[in-house]
Scaffold this motif. Structure first.
Motif, mmCIF file in Angstrom:
data_model
loop_
_atom_site.group_PDB
_atom_site.id
_atom_site.type_symbol
_atom_site.label_atom_id
_atom_site.label_comp_id
_atom_site.label_asym_id
_atom_site.label_seq_id
_atom_site.Cartn_x
_atom_site.Cartn_y
_atom_site.Cartn_z
ATOM 1 N N GLU A 185 0.844 -1.192 0.000
ATOM 2 C CA GLU A 185 0.000 0.000 0.000
ATOM 3 C C GLU A 185 0.877 1.239 0.000
ATOM 4 N N GLY A 186 0.401 2.294 -0.679
ATOM 5 C CA GLY A 186 1.131 3.548 -0.694
ATOM 6 C C GLY A 186 0.560 4.510 -1.711
ATOM 7 N N PRO A 187 1.131 5.719 -1.812
ATOM 8 C CA PRO A 187 0.688 6.688 -2.821
ATOM 9 C C PRO A 187 0.814 6.092 -4.220
ATOM 10 N N THR A 188 -0.120 6.410 -5.084
ATOM 11 C CA THR A 188 -0.170 5.810 -6.415
ATOM 12 C C THR A 188 1.132 5.956 -7.186
ATOM 13 N N ALA A 189 1.642 7.169 -7.277
ATOM 14 C CA ALA A 189 2.850 7.399 -8.071
ATOM 15 C C ALA A 189 4.027 6.603 -7.532
ATOM 16 N N ALA A 190 4.149 6.534 -6.210
ATOM 17 C CA ALA A 190 5.274 5.819 -5.603
ATOM 18 C C ALA A 190 5.178 4.323 -5.847
ATOM 19 N N VAL A 191 3.987 3.749 -5.697
ATOM 20 C CA VAL A 191 3.817 2.310 -5.891
ATOM 21 C C VAL A 191 4.088 1.923 -7.347
ATOM 22 N N LEU A 192 3.633 2.744 -8.275
ATOM 23 C CA LEU A 192 3.808 2.414 -9.692
ATOM 24 C C LEU A 192 5.244 2.597 -10.166
ATOM 25 N N SER A 193 5.954 3.550 -9.587
ATOM 26 C CA SER A 193 7.328 3.800 -10.031
ATOM 27 C C SER A 193 8.345 2.956 -9.279
ATOM 28 N N GLN A 194 8.067 2.642 -8.008
ATOM 29 C CA GLN A 194 8.995 1.852 -7.202
ATOM 30 C C GLN A 194 8.235 0.854 -6.333
ATOM 31 N N PRO A 195 7.709 -0.206 -6.936
ATOM 32 C CA PRO A 195 6.988 -1.204 -6.147
ATOM 33 C C PRO A 195 7.905 -1.908 -5.155
ATOM 34 N N ASN A 196 7.348 -2.301 -4.013
ATOM 35 C CA ASN A 196 8.121 -2.991 -2.981
ATOM 36 C C ASN A 196 7.677 -4.434 -2.771
ATOM 37 N N MET A 197 6.794 -4.926 -3.633
ATOM 38 C CA MET A 197 6.291 -6.283 -3.517
ATOM 39 C C MET A 197 6.367 -6.941 -4.891
ATOM 40 N N PRO A 198 6.964 -8.135 -5.001
ATOM 41 C CA PRO A 198 7.059 -8.782 -6.313
ATOM 42 C C PRO A 198 5.718 -8.960 -7.011
ATOM 43 N N TYR A 199 4.650 -9.167 -6.262
ATOM 44 C CA TYR A 199 3.342 -9.322 -6.897
ATOM 45 C C TYR A 199 2.933 -8.045 -7.624
ATOM 46 N N THR A 200 3.185 -6.887 -6.997
ATOM 47 C CA THR A 200 2.890 -5.612 -7.648
ATOM 48 C C THR A 200 3.708 -5.471 -8.924
ATOM 49 N N LEU A 201 4.966 -5.886 -8.868
ATOM 50 C CA LEU A 201 5.823 -5.843 -10.046
ATOM 51 C C LEU A 201 5.252 -6.716 -11.153
ATOM 52 N N GLY A 202 4.703 -7.879 -10.782
ATOM 53 C CA GLY A 202 4.086 -8.751 -11.761
ATOM 54 C C GLY A 202 2.864 -8.134 -12.403
ATOM 55 N N LEU A 203 2.059 -7.422 -11.606
ATOM 56 C CA LEU A 203 0.904 -6.737 -12.167
ATOM 57 C C LEU A 203 1.344 -5.644 -13.137
ATOM 58 N N LEU A 204 2.426 -4.946 -12.800
ATOM 59 C CA LEU A 204 2.953 -3.920 -13.694
ATOM 60 C C LEU A 204 3.429 -4.538 -15.010
ATOM 61 N N ALA A 205 4.001 -5.731 -14.928
ATOM 62 C CA ALA A 205 4.503 -6.392 -16.131
ATOM 63 C C ALA A 205 3.391 -6.722 -17.112
ATOM 64 N N SER A 206 2.178 -6.846 -16.607
ATOM 65 C CA SER A 206 1.048 -7.188 -17.475
ATOM 66 C C SER A 206 0.246 -5.960 -17.896
ATOM 67 N N THR A 207 0.744 -4.766 -17.564
ATOM 68 C CA THR A 207 0.011 -3.532 -17.847
ATOM 69 C C THR A 207 0.887 -2.597 -18.645
ATOM 70 N N ARG A 208 0.734 -2.617 -19.946
ATOM 71 C CA ARG A 208 1.579 -1.813 -20.842
ATOM 72 C C ARG A 208 1.438 -0.315 -20.582
ATOM 73 N N ARG A 209 0.232 0.133 -20.263
ATOM 74 C CA ARG A 209 -0.007 1.573 -20.160
ATOM 75 C C ARG A 209 0.644 2.195 -18.945
ATOM 76 N N VAL A 210 1.069 1.388 -17.973
ATOM 77 C CA VAL A 210 1.743 1.925 -16.794
ATOM 78 C C VAL A 210 3.245 2.007 -17.016
ATOM 79 N N ARG A 211 3.847 0.892 -17.452
ATOM 80 C CA ARG A 211 5.297 0.830 -17.567
ATOM 81 C C ARG A 211 5.821 1.079 -18.982
ATOM 82 N N GLY A 212 4.955 1.026 -19.984
ATOM 83 C CA GLY A 212 5.396 1.235 -21.347
ATOM 84 C C GLY A 212 6.295 0.124 -21.869
#
Length: 343
Positions: free
Chosen positions: A241-268
């Motif tokens: 849990e955390g502020p949106t910008a911080a979680v999306l730019s620097q996730p601290n949980m591998p599961y969050t990183l995995g969700l980012l990997a499946s979302t092109r519009r967030v990480r490009g």
């Protein structure tokens, strides 16, 4: 957390150590969940299907299935929701807490015109006349972007597209003037253009009405568009849990990183990847890290026992023994099945 007699300081929603179980509590679906949504704040609740997001929202609204065991506290504007009588709970729904469901067709009465459906909500939450309620219903339809609202108020749900039905649902929610809106996957079935319009509408309404918003989704990109904070759920518990910008730019949980990997519009990312496997179902969840079986960073201490939700930075928490290392990884790590022990 304070008790249910709290007033002004506790405006909004406070979920404190909530656990929900089926089969007499033997199959725990949600475990010791704590989450808060302040008045006027927008919080995203993100995770795969079956993680417990919708069940959490239904607990807040008091619409859990019979026979469910509930522990913990849910406070809304200082009052204990779980201690309210059925009559008090009906009064809370609508003007206090309202919910938009993923499929509006299942929530709209097919034998009522959309105008009459909105009128009924207005009449049940105010003392205005039917004529005044009808005028307000048309105004609300106009506000959510329904063209020719005066004439279309006589139309029935099946005469609208999916996006327009979702707008009708939002108009019904606004008719009760809720202080907290629970939006459960409200844009999942919509095309991207209609989706963008709905997200913009929700953001405008939150600013103009000052209501809190708990936005439930599996899509981090959608949540990023409307939420101040993000809470990530996995297998019935909050894992980050955390502020949106911080979680999306620097996730601290591998599961969050995995969700980012499946979302092109967030990480490009040029290539999308997915998390192999599936979350463990209630009754089969390990007492150690619940994500370990799918995690590319798993080490022995991940399997030694429960992993607490710990503070990893100001305003941020994560449920991972290697939280500090996660933000240095690229989401493409989930494209490989190999375990990464050292970073």
């Amino acid at each position: 957390m304070g008790d249910s007699r709290m007033t002004g300081a506790s405006a909004g929603l406070v979920i404190d150590d909530l656990s929900i179980g089926f089969a007499g509590g033997r199959r725990e679906a949600i475990s010791s969940l704590s989450l808060a949504v302040s008045a006027g704040e927008s919080v995203g609740l993100v995770g795969e299907s079956g993680s417990g997001k919708s069940l959490t929202a239904r607990a807040v609204l008091g619409i859990l299935p019979p026979g469910v065991a509930v522990k913990g506290r849910i406070l809304f504007d200082g009052a204990s929701v779980l201690d309210l009588s059925p009559q008090e709970m009906r009064k809370l729904r609508g003007s206090g807490v309202a919910m938009i469901f993923q499929d509006p067709m299942s929530s709209l009465n097919p034998v009522l015109s959309v105008g009459d459906a909105i009128v009924q909500v207005i009449l049940s939450h105010s003392g205005v006349s039917r004529g005044e309620a009808r005028s307000r219903a048309v105004e609300l339809m106009q506000r959510v972007g329904i063209r020719d609202a005066a004439s279309r108020a006589s139309s029935y749900p099946h005469e609208f597209s999916g996006g327009m039905r979702q707008r009708i649902m939002i108009a019904m929610v606004l008719a009760a003037r809720p202080r907290l809106l629970l939006a459960d996957e409200p844009t999942t079935a919509l095309d991207v253009i209609v989706q963008a319009g709905i997200l913009e509408l929700l953001a405008d309404l939150r600013r103009s009405e000052g209501m809190g918003l708990l936005f439930i989704s599996h899509d981090l990109a959608v949540v990023a568009a409307v939420c101040d904070r993000i809470a990530v759920m996995y297998a019935g518990e909050i894992v980050e849990e955390g502020p949106t910008a911080a979680v999306l730019s620097q996730p601290n949980m591998p599961y969050t990183l995995g969700l980012l990997a499946s979302t092109r519009r967030v990480r490009g990312t040029r290539r999308l990847s997915s998390i192999a496997g599936a979350p463990p179902p209630p009754g089969e969840r390990p007492s150690s890290c619940r994500f370990a079986a799918r995690c590319p960073l798993v080490v022995e201490r991940c399997l030694a026992g429960p992993i607490p939700l710990a503070h990893v930075a100001p305003g941020r928490t994560a449920r991972c023994v290697r939280a500090a290392e996660v933000s240095r990884l690229d989401p493409s790590i989930f494209a490989s099945t190999e375990k990464v022990v050292h970073v």
